[in-house]
Design an enzyme around this catalytic site. Structure first.
Site, PDB file in Angstrom:
ATOM      1  N   GLY A 180       0.843  -1.197   0.000  1.00  0.00           N
ATOM      2  CA  GLY A 180       0.000   0.000   0.000  1.00  0.00           C
ATOM      3  C   GLY A 180       0.869   1.233   0.000  1.00  0.00           C
ATOM      4  N   LYS A 181       0.208   2.370  -0.084  1.00  0.00           N
ATOM      5  CA  LYS A 181       0.948   3.628  -0.130  1.00  0.00           C
ATOM      6  C   LYS A 181       1.830   3.780   1.105  1.00  0.00           C
ATOM      7  CE  LYS A 181      -2.295   5.833  -3.173  1.00  0.00           C
ATOM      8  NZ  LYS A 181      -3.283   6.840  -3.463  1.00  0.00           N
ATOM      9  N   ARG A 182       1.369   3.233   2.226  1.00  0.00           N
ATOM     10  CA  ARG A 182       2.143   3.363   3.463  1.00  0.00           C
ATOM     11  C   ARG A 182       3.452   2.587   3.417  1.00  0.00           C
ATOM     12  NH1 ARG A 182      -2.494   2.103   6.410  1.00  0.00           N
ATOM     13  NH2 ARG A 182      -3.845   3.813   5.802  1.00  0.00           N
ATOM     14  N   GLY A 228       5.319   2.611   0.967  1.00  0.00           N
ATOM     15  CA  GLY A 228       6.133   3.278  -0.043  1.00  0.00           C
ATOM     16  C   GLY A 228       5.793   2.820  -1.452  1.00  0.00           C
TER      17      GLY A 228
END
Ligand code: GLU
Length: 478
Positions: free
Chosen positions: A244-246, A248
Site C-alpha cells: 500500500g501507499k504506506r 512506499g
C-alpha cells in the site's frame, strides 16, 4: 460478449499495488473482442482528491490500456462518473422500497454506536438487522436507506478463489444510500455493473467477504450474477501484508518519470501472479492479450519486487533497440539526458545511446552514466591512485603508460571501433600490462566515471581529438 470494467475511486494516484485491477480486465476483454469500461467511483466526497481522475486517465493511457466506454470517450451507459448518476441510483432504490426490500433507517448514529459497544462487551458480532425498527418511517432525504436482508446461505463460484459458501450470519442490512443522498459503493457498483452490462467483475480480494451481501442485492433485483473474479493482493516486499501507499508503493507515473517503459511495467505487473504455464517472461501487450486467461491467475498473493521490474525494463530497453533500432529508443529518451547533452546534436547522442543502452536499467540512468561524453571530467588523481588495480603501479609507470598510449593513439588515422580494438590490444602486448591496469587507466583518464561502456566503443564515440586531449590533461597533472 465479455464486458469488464475498471472502477477506481479518485482518492489519489494509482499505485503499483492496484493498477493490476485495470490490466487484467483489459486483457480479458481484449482477448475476446469484448470491451472494458472505465467508471469513476467518486461518491465518497470526503475522500475525493482533485485531479485524481486525470491522473488515473493518464496512467491508463501511458500503459496503453485504453477503455472502450467511459470518461472522454463516452458510451451508451453514460455518465461514467458515479457522482453524476444519482437519479439512476434513486430510481433503482425505489424499486426495492416498493417491493419491501429496502427501508429508511431512523436510528441516530450514536444509538448504533451504543448497540455496537454492547455487542463488543458481550463478545457477539454486531448486526444492524438485529435492531431493525419495526415500523420504519418513509424514506426521505437525510435518512439512510438500508437493504432488508433475508437471512440465508449462499454458495457461489469465484473464478480465482474457487467455490465459496457462507451462512446467514454474514448478511446484514447494508446501507444502500447514505444520509447525504449518495449511494454506498456496495449499492452503486451493483446498479452500475447491471446497467452497463458488465459480465465479469474483477477486483481486489478485499471485496470477497462482502460478496454475500452483493449476492443478496442481485437477488433482490432479480439480476443474473456476473462472473466474480477476486484478484489476490500484491504483497509488500517485506512481511505478509498488502502493498500500500504506506509501504512506499510508488505511483505508476513516478516510475514513468524515472524512465521505466510502459511495456516493461505492463509486462512485469501482468506476470505478477499470473503465468501462461510456459517459461516465457517477456510479453508484448498483444502477446499478453492472446495468452491471458483468468484460470491461470494465482490465488495467493504475489510479492512486489522492484529489482525484477528494473530487470524487465532493461530487457525492454534492449528489445526496442535491437528490434526497432536506435531511433525508436532515442525517441523515448527525451528528458532523461544530462543537461550538458543539450549542446550536442542528435547524431552524437544516438551514438552514445548505441553503446550504452544495454547497461541501462532505467532511462534516467543516462543522466549519470553519460555525462562524461558531453563534458570534460574533473581530473581527480585520487581515483587513479586508489584504484585497486592501479595502486600497484608507480607514478612513473603511470606516466609512461599514458605517454605510450598517447603516442600510439595519435598515430591512428582511421579512428573507428575496430581499429581502436586492434590498437588497444597491441598496446597490451607492448606494455605487458593486464587489461584491468592499462584499459582501467585509459578508461578512468577519459571519463572519471564509475562506469563506461567497452573502451574501444567509448573512445570511438568520444573521437580522437577529445580522447587525446583528456589523456594529455591527465598526463600533465601527474
Ligand atoms: N472503487 C473501488 C475501489 O477503488 C472499486 C472496486 C471494484 O472494482 O468494484 O476499490
Amino acid at each position: 460478449m465479455i464486458v469488464t470494467r475498471f472502477a477506481p475511486s479518485p482518492t489519489g494516484y494509482i499505485h503499483i499495488g492496484n493498477v493490476r485491477s485495470a490490466i487484467y480486465p483489459y486483457l480479458l476483454a481484449h482477448g475476446s473482442h469484448g470491451k472494458m469500461i472505465l467508471r469513476i467511483e467518486d461518491t465518497d466526497r470526503a475522500r475525493y482528491v482533485e485531479g485524481a481522475t486525470e491522473l488515473i486517465e493518464d496512467t491508463l493511457k501511458w500503459l496503453g490500456l485504453d477503455w472502450d466506454e467511459g470518461p472522454i470517450v463516452g458510451g451508451p451507459s453514460a455518465p461514467y462518473f458515479q457522482s453524476e448518476r444519482q437519479a439512476i441510483y434513486h430510481e433503482w432504490a425505489r424499486r426495492l422500497i416498493v417491493e419491501g426490500r429496502a427501508y429508511a433507517d431512523p436510528t441516530p448514529p450514536e444509538q448504533i454506536e451504543e448497540y455496537r459497544r454492547q455487542c463488543n462487551e458481550q463478545h457477539i458480532p454486531f448486526r444492524y438487522r438485529d435492531y431493525r425498527p419495526e415500523n420504519p418511517p418513509e424514506w426521505q432525504p437525510g435518512l439512510p436507506l438500508r437493504l432488508l436482508t433475508i437471512p440465508k446461505e449462499y454458495s457461489w463460484h469465484d473464478e480465482v478463489m474457487g467455490d465459496m459458501h457462507t451462512g446467514p450470519e454474514v448478511l446484514d442490512d447494508i446501507i444502500l444510500i447514505k444520509k447525504d443522498g449518495f449511494p454506498t459503493y456496495n449499492f452503486a457498483h451493483i446498479v452500475d455493473d447491471a446497467a452497463m452490462g458488465v459480465t465479469h467483475v474483477m477486483r481486489g480480494v478485499e471485496y470477497l467477504s462482502s460478496t454475500p451481501n452483493y449476492l443478496a442485492l442481485y437477488e433482490a433485483f432479480g439480476l443474473e450474477r456476473p462472473k466474480l473474479i477476486s484478484l489476490p493482493h500484491i504483497l509488500a516486499p517485506q512481511g505478509n501484508k498488502k502493498l500500500g501507499k504506506r509501504d512506499g508503493a510508488k505511483s505508476v507515473t513516478e516510475y514513468r518519470d524515472d524512465g521505466v517503459l510502459p511495456e516493461a511495467m505492463l509486462n512485469y505487473l501482468a506476470c505478477l501472479g499470473w503465468n501462461d504455464g510456459t517459461e516465457q517472461e517477456i510479453y508484448t501487450k498483444d502477446e499478453l492479450i492472446h495468452s491471458f486467461s483468468v484460470d491461470r491467475i494465482q490465488s495467493s498473493g504475489a510479492r512486489y519486487d522492484e529489482t525484477k521490474l528494473y530487470w524487465y525494463n532493461g530487457q525492454w530497453i534492449r528489445r526496442i533497440f535491437t528490434e526497432q533500432g536506435v531511433d525508436a529508443l532515442y525517441e523515448r529518451t527525451t528528458g532523461f539526458w544530462p543537461e550538458v547533452a543539450e549542446n550536442y546534436d542528435e547524431e552524437y547522442r544516438k551514438k552514445v545511446l548505441s553503446i550504452i543502452y544495454d547497461r541501462l536499467k532505467t532511462l534516467s540512468d543516462l543522466r549519470s552514466m553519460t555525462e562524461f561524453f558531453f563534458m570534460d571530467p574533473t581530473i581527480n588523481l585520487d581515483v587513479i591512485v586508489k584504484n585497486k588495480f592501479l595502486k600497484k603501479l608507480s607514478e612513473s609507470e603511470i606516466e609512461n603508460l599514458l605517454k605510450i598510449t598517447i603516442q600510439k593513439l595519435s598515430s591512428i588515422e582511421d579512428w573507428n571501433s575496430t581499429r581502436l580494438q586492434d590498437v588497444l590490444n597491441d598496446l597490451l602486448t607492448e606494455t605487458g600490462k593486464k587489461p584491468a591496469e592499462l584499459f582501467g587507466l585509459i578508461r578512468i583518464s577519459v571519463s572519471f566515471a564509475p562506469f563506461s561502456p567497452a573502451l574501444h566503443l567509448t573512445l570511438d564515440v568520444l573521437g580522437k581529438e577529445r580522447t587525446l586531449a583528456r589523456l594529455n590533461a591527465v598526463a600533465r597533472s601527474i
